[in-house]
Design an enzyme around this catalytic site. Sequence first.
Site, PDB file in Angstrom:
ATOM      1  N   CYS A 100       0.427   3.393   3.100  1.00 58.66           N
ATOM      2  CA  CYS A 100       1.198   2.906   4.243  1.00 58.66           C
ATOM      3  C   CYS A 100       2.665   3.281   4.086  1.00 58.66           C
ATOM      4  O   CYS A 100       3.323   3.707   5.039  1.00 58.66           O
ATOM      5  CB  CYS A 100       1.049   1.397   4.364  1.00 58.66           C
ATOM      6  SG  CYS A 100      -0.643   0.814   4.645  1.00 58.66           S
ATOM      7  N   CYS A 128       0.824  -1.202   0.000  1.00 56.27           N
ATOM      8  CA  CYS A 128       0.000   0.000   0.000  1.00 56.27           C
ATOM      9  C   CYS A 128       0.860   1.255   0.000  1.00 56.27           C
ATOM     10  O   CYS A 128       1.642   1.485   0.936  1.00 56.27           O
ATOM     11  CB  CYS A 128      -0.925  -0.008   1.219  1.00 56.27           C
ATOM     12  SG  CYS A 128      -1.851   1.525   1.434  1.00 56.27           S
TER      13      CYS A 128
END
Length: 476
Positions: A399, A396
């Site tokens: 993230c 991600c």
Amino acid sequence: MASAAATSGSISSHSLISRDARAALIGSVRHLEASIVPSTLNCPSRRRWAVKPLHAVEPTRRNDSVAPLAAAPATMAEAVAEEKGRGREEEEEKVDYDQLARELENASPLEIMDKALEKFGDDIAIAFSGAEDVALIEYARLTGRPFRVFSLDTGRLNPETYRFFDAVEKHYGIHIEYMFPDAVEVQALVRSKGLFSFYEDGHQECCRVRKVRPLRRALKGLRAWITGQRKDQSPGTRAQIPVVQVDPSFEGIDGGIGSLIKWNPVANVEGKDIWDFIRTMDVPVNSLHSQGYVSIGCEPCTRPVLPGQHEREGRWWWEDAKAKECGLHKGNVAQEAAQKLGTNGNGAAAVNSVHGIPDIFETQAIVNLSRPGIDNLLRLENRREPWLVVLYAPWCRFCQGMEASYVELAEKLSGTGIKVGKFRADGDQKTFAQQQLQLGSFPTILFFPKHASRPIKYPSERRDVDSLLAFINALR
């Protein structure tokens, strides 16, 4: 080399480039013909290209598949043009675009743009969204070649974006070719589901009506198109895009698989470098950028990003990070790597990298929680110390974007009596995280107080160190 017609002062503004003999299409969809306006008349430093729309008349039959009429050439000139067209097609068939992509992998955006315009001429156009891809238009101008620009007007853009379109047209002396959604389709969608159905059932249907189908019609009049995609833009969908490829999703004027080539000149350029180029060249910019917008789309689906957020988090923010594509570049979406995470006998992660995807938040100050570890945290009502835990997926981009601030926070909290942890919540753990850990999208941050049975979800999307500290201090 730029076309001689583009620089010759003797060419009249009414002179026409020869029309492609295959231009007549079913439903009055016509291939573009260009009128050349000498750049020396009003703006010596720039060319002005007056271009007729991709489709002068909207098709009366609402059919996404448009094929050229099969008609015999009426004149010898048309027969010669048709023969040349067949020769061009045979030449294109010989091009290995995978090999060409490898050859251009380290080329500059200007070199890639020049190659694209040289190869396809009037059969290629730049897709302009009204955001930082104005850099593409500047690169095209710098090549000295004629170029075309088109944009999708969904009917729901910000007022600032429309003003930006006008500023770009005036700055470059061009006419942007606007494509609009089918009015009947939009009317049916709104009447049946309302103006904001995408907040409840996802943005894909609205984007399909307002963006994907108009784009499909536009591309049916081309042999190639140029996009502003970059590898650093979106998690899980754009990390592997090449600088040139056979378009995996759409068809060009000749129809069929492989009939459209997609160029991505800035694929390997980082966003900050794009902005350095834009500022250096002093080109117009959308005023929304100064208000915190980075990636700009339709007004209901776009908002500014906050400190610590990735740029695509401003798009469709209510959805999972991996769904943040509207369908224009759906061919980018790859199968998710690493669905499963192996564990050893103690329930700890057996590996830190799965199928080549490196783990993140790697520091001694952050505890790597296994499934049994997070289960224990959930069951305890009286903990020895409070915990801050991030639910994440290493693929991600959002993230990854908060990794530096989260690591810094963990190091600040080291020795203070507050534990900082991480739990990988994708793959087999995703359903559990959604049901038991309040996972909505990645990343989700939870605070486990010392004396409480349930964790408290961090409500803000600000992920800088100061904001996270304020959250912790309010609950200590």
